[in-house]
Design a protein around this motif. Sequence first.
Motif, short mmCIF file in Angstrom:
data_model
loop_
_atom_site.label_atom_id
_atom_site.label_comp_id
_atom_site.label_asym_id
_atom_site.label_seq_id
_atom_site.Cartn_x
_atom_site.Cartn_y
_atom_site.Cartn_z
N VAL A 10 -9.07 -12.32 19.89
CA VAL A 10 -10.34 -12.93 19.11
C VAL A 10 -10.88 -14.10 20.15
N VAL A 13 -13.03 -12.70 22.73
CA VAL A 13 -14.41 -12.14 22.12
C VAL A 13 -15.04 -13.18 21.79
N LEU A 14 -14.85 -14.22 21.19
CA LEU A 14 -15.60 -15.30 20.86
C LEU A 14 -15.87 -16.08 22.21
N PHE A 16 -16.78 -14.80 25.06
CA PHE A 16 -17.84 -13.83 25.88
C PHE A 16 -18.83 -13.34 24.74
N ALA A 17 -18.98 -13.64 23.73
CA ALA A 17 -19.83 -13.26 22.78
C ALA A 17 -21.18 -13.38 23.12
N PRO A 18 -21.44 -14.46 23.63
CA PRO A 18 -23.06 -14.53 24.12
C PRO A 18 -23.65 -13.87 25.19
N SER A 19 -22.55 -13.59 26.06
CA SER A 19 -23.02 -12.97 27.42
C SER A 19 -22.64 -11.45 26.91
N LEU A 20 -22.16 -10.98 26.12
CA LEU A 20 -21.99 -9.63 25.70
C LEU A 20 -23.14 -9.27 24.83
N LYS A 21 -23.50 -10.22 24.16
CA LYS A 21 -25.04 -9.98 23.24
C LYS A 21 -26.10 -9.66 24.27
N SER A 22 -26.24 -10.54 25.58
CA SER A 22 -27.37 -10.39 26.25
C SER A 22 -27.24 -8.89 26.90
N LYS A 25 -28.36 -6.28 24.66
CA LYS A 25 -29.74 -6.26 24.45
C LYS A 25 -30.47 -5.48 25.65
#
Length: 63
Positions: A10, A13-14, A16-22, A25
């Motif tokens: 958890v 995931v929290l 690296f969440a912003p980089s995974l989102k980009s 996209k």
Amino acid sequence: MELTGVEVLVFLVLLFAPSLKSVLKSFAFRNRAAGKAEMMRATGKSDVWAGKGRRTGKRGRRD
């Protein structure tokens, strides 16, 4: 303080969440662009087979 495997997962995931989102996209954008290009190529081929060919601009027209 001991961390269990779930807590570590958890946390990662929290973290690296912003980089995974980009990244996601970017993949989605590339996938949409590839789909649009494939559709353009398919319609171009179907026009050629239908006898339409490519349309000329104003300089190519002869009246």
